[in-house]
Design a protein around this motif. Structure first.
Motif, mmCIF file in Angstrom:
data_model
loop_
_atom_site.group_PDB
_atom_site.id
_atom_site.type_symbol
_atom_site.label_atom_id
_atom_site.label_comp_id
_atom_site.label_asym_id
_atom_site.label_seq_id
_atom_site.Cartn_x
_atom_site.Cartn_y
_atom_site.Cartn_z
ATOM 1 N N ILE A 95 -29.737 38.982 48.152
ATOM 2 C CA ILE A 95 -30.279 37.632 47.991
ATOM 3 C C ILE A 95 -29.688 36.965 46.757
ATOM 4 O O ILE A 95 -29.389 35.773 46.762
ATOM 5 N N ALA A 96 -29.498 37.747 45.688
ATOM 6 C CA ALA A 96 -28.918 37.178 44.469
ATOM 7 C C ALA A 96 -27.530 36.595 44.725
ATOM 8 O O ALA A 96 -27.129 35.618 44.076
ATOM 9 N N ASP A 97 -26.809 37.180 45.683
ATOM 10 C CA ASP A 97 -25.478 36.657 46.010
ATOM 11 C C ASP A 97 -25.543 35.245 46.585
ATOM 12 O O ASP A 97 -24.550 34.517 46.561
ATOM 13 N N THR A 98 -26.702 34.880 47.120
ATOM 14 C CA THR A 98 -26.813 33.559 47.753
ATOM 15 C C THR A 98 -27.148 32.450 46.764
ATOM 16 O O THR A 98 -27.045 31.278 47.100
ATOM 17 N N TYR A 99 -27.560 32.806 45.551
ATOM 18 C CA TYR A 99 -28.031 31.789 44.612
ATOM 19 C C TYR A 99 -27.003 30.680 44.355
ATOM 20 O O TYR A 99 -27.341 29.494 44.421
ATOM 21 N N PRO A 100 -25.747 31.020 44.044
ATOM 22 C CA PRO A 100 -24.776 29.939 43.803
ATOM 23 C C PRO A 100 -24.546 29.067 45.041
ATOM 24 O O PRO A 100 -24.364 27.846 44.910
ATOM 25 N N LEU A 101 -24.566 29.685 46.212
ATOM 26 C CA LEU A 101 -24.377 28.917 47.448
ATOM 27 C C LEU A 101 -25.553 27.971 47.666
ATOM 28 O O LEU A 101 -25.369 26.800 48.023
ATOM 29 N N ILE A 102 -26.760 28.480 47.448
ATOM 30 C CA ILE A 102 -27.955 27.640 47.616
ATOM 31 C C ILE A 102 -27.927 26.485 46.635
ATOM 32 O O ILE A 102 -28.201 25.331 46.993
ATOM 33 N N ASP A 103 -27.586 26.769 45.387
ATOM 34 C CA ASP A 103 -27.601 25.717 44.368
ATOM 35 C C ASP A 103 -26.596 24.622 44.690
ATOM 36 O O ASP A 103 -26.883 23.428 44.509
ATOM 37 N N SER A 104 -25.444 25.001 45.203
ATOM 38 C CA SER A 104 -24.443 23.988 45.545
ATOM 39 C C SER A 104 -24.925 23.094 46.691
ATOM 40 O O SER A 104 -24.698 21.881 46.685
ATOM 41 N N VAL A 105 -25.625 23.689 47.654
ATOM 42 C CA VAL A 105 -26.166 22.900 48.768
ATOM 43 C C VAL A 105 -27.284 21.985 48.285
ATOM 44 O O VAL A 105 -27.366 20.817 48.687
ATOM 45 N N LEU A 106 -28.133 22.496 47.404
ATOM 46 C CA LEU A 106 -29.229 21.682 46.882
ATOM 47 C C LEU A 106 -28.704 20.490 46.092
ATOM 48 O O LEU A 106 -29.261 19.385 46.180
ATOM 49 N N LYS A 107 -27.651 20.690 45.313
ATOM 50 C CA LYS A 107 -27.075 19.580 44.558
ATOM 51 C C LYS A 107 -26.552 18.500 45.507
ATOM 52 O O LYS A 107 -26.687 17.301 45.245
ATOM 53 N N ALA A 108 -25.945 18.917 46.607
ATOM 54 C CA ALA A 108 -25.443 17.943 47.583
ATOM 55 C C ALA A 108 -26.591 17.246 48.304
ATOM 56 O O ALA A 108 -26.497 16.070 48.660
ATOM 57 N N ALA A 109 -27.707 17.966 48.493
ATOM 58 C CA ALA A 109 -28.837 17.408 49.245
ATOM 59 C C ALA A 109 -29.728 16.505 48.408
ATOM 60 O O ALA A 109 -30.339 15.572 48.932
ATOM 61 N N GLY A 110 -29.800 16.788 47.100
ATOM 62 C CA GLY A 110 -30.757 16.037 46.285
ATOM 63 C C GLY A 110 -30.268 15.584 44.939
ATOM 64 O O GLY A 110 -31.036 15.033 44.161
ATOM 65 N N GLY A 111 -28.984 15.824 44.623
ATOM 66 C CA GLY A 111 -28.490 15.426 43.319
ATOM 67 C C GLY A 111 -28.834 16.450 42.255
ATOM 68 O O GLY A 111 -29.291 17.565 42.543
ATOM 69 N N LYS A 112 -28.652 16.067 41.000
ATOM 70 C CA LYS A 112 -28.764 17.033 39.902
ATOM 71 C C LYS A 112 -30.187 17.513 39.653
ATOM 72 O O LYS A 112 -30.389 18.526 38.984
ATOM 73 N N HIS A 113 -31.195 16.812 40.179
ATOM 74 C CA HIS A 113 -32.587 17.214 39.978
ATOM 75 C C HIS A 113 -33.037 18.239 41.011
ATOM 76 O O HIS A 113 -34.149 18.750 40.929
ATOM 77 N N SER A 114 -32.204 18.517 42.002
ATOM 78 C CA SER A 114 -32.482 19.580 42.973
ATOM 79 C C SER A 114 -31.728 20.823 42.537
ATOM 80 O O SER A 114 -30.533 20.764 42.253
#
Length: 329
Positions: free
Chosen positions: A86-105
């Motif tokens: 699961i820890a391997d997914t953190y950078p991938l998740i964060d990059s998707v969240l930034k695209a979905a909601g900007g810097k506050h996501s």
């Protein structure tokens, strides 16, 4: 009788299996709306863990209908095959969240948010030469919002009833948190009615003040001190003023005899929802931007003060004197 019992037991078993099936399919995505977090019957694989977050972001995040989000999700899902934990997914998740909601996501890794926090720093109020200075520090929904609101509201109302002629609201260093107690603390110098709106692009949700009560933004809070005063108000801001600190600032936007001093803010004038994942990571999703009474929309750009100043309190006091606040005591 035995046949009826077997039939009844079979029916109960079928209902249980069906219920578990519903939870298995919909629990991860819709659990956030029902119980405040995704619901997994078993420990999720790294792939299911990440795609659950992607699905929730697609439902809620502000830019989730953008081509940027679709592309970021596609690239992340291609890379998920290589994730062993699961820890391997953190950078991938964060990059998707930034695209979905900007810097506050964002994704906050486990351990960064402590379940037990220290007591919140409380607002302070001091009066000097007829000018009341209210310092509002950041707060949090896990802290005592009532104590926070009253620590600002009671002495502020008392000072204004005692003849104070101007107010300084110091939001420097206020990185955000729970805006309900913040606004309740200064509700005596804000007019009743809608003071701010969370704008999703499809609809606007108001933040409302009635007397000393705040609803619609953060925790609904009623300060234990009432009164309404129309006095010149200066607001101090800096590069650390963000999120709910910026929302509190914008609640004053467009009012007469109100002016801002200091440095541009952090640029997080958006509203979030948050939820905890099974491993202790937290997900923050941007759901709306802030809309003021003037109709202006604020989001990820820093809010520029009316008067840039490296010495904002001194400059604010000078301005208050020009507004007729010159009590010498």
């Amino acid at each position: 009788m035995k046949k009826a019992r077997r039939w009844l037991l079979g029916l109960v078993a079928a209902v249980i299996v069906a219920g578990l099936g519903v939870v298995w399919i919909f629990g991860p995505t819709y659990g956030t709306a029902l119980v405040g977090r995704p619901v997994f019957l078993l420990k999720p694989s790294p792939q299911r863990y990440a795609t659950t977050v992607f699905d929730i972001a697609e439902r809620h995040d502000f830019y989730a209908d953008s081509a940027e989000f679709a592309r970021a999700r596609q690239l992340a899902e291609e890379d998920l095959a290589e994730a062993d934990s699961i820890a391997d997914t953190y950078p991938l998740i964060d990059s998707v969240l930034k695209a979905a909601g900007g810097k506050h996501s964002t994704l906050v890794v486990p351990g960064r948010i402590s379940p037990e926090r220290e007591s919140a720093p409380l607002p302070t109020v001091e009066t000097q030469k007829g000018i009341v200075k209210v310092t509002l520090p950041p707060t949090d929904q896990q802290w005592d919002g009532q104590e926070y609101a009253d620590a600002a509201a009671k002495p502020l109302v008392a000072a204004l009833e005692g003849g104070a002629c101007g107010v300084i609201v110091d939001l420097r260093g206020n990185t955000g948190g729970d805006m309900g107690p913040m606004l309740a603390g200064v509700s005596s110098i804000l007019p009743d009615g809608d003071v701010l709106w969370f704008s999703t692009g499809n609809y606007d949700s108001p933040v409302t003040i009635k007397g000393s009560s705040v609803s619609g933004g953060g925790t609904p809070t009623t300060a234990s001190a009432e009164g309404k005063f129309k006095v010149p108000t200066a607001l101090l801001i800096d590069e650390k003023t963000g999120s709910s600190g910026e929302a509190t600032l914008l609640a004053f936007h467009g009012l007469e005899n109100t002016r801002t001093f200091g440095l541009p803010t952090a640029g997080y004038a958006t509203a979030n929802i948050s939820f905890e994942m099974p491993d202790g990571a937290w997900i923050l999703l941007t759901t709306s931007q802030n809309k003021t009474r003037t109709g202006e929309i604020f989001g990820e750009d820093p809010i520029i003060p009316d008067q840039l100043s490296s010495f904002p309190e001194r400059t604010a006091r000078e301005w208050l004197h020009t507004q007729g606040c010159e009590v010498h005591n």
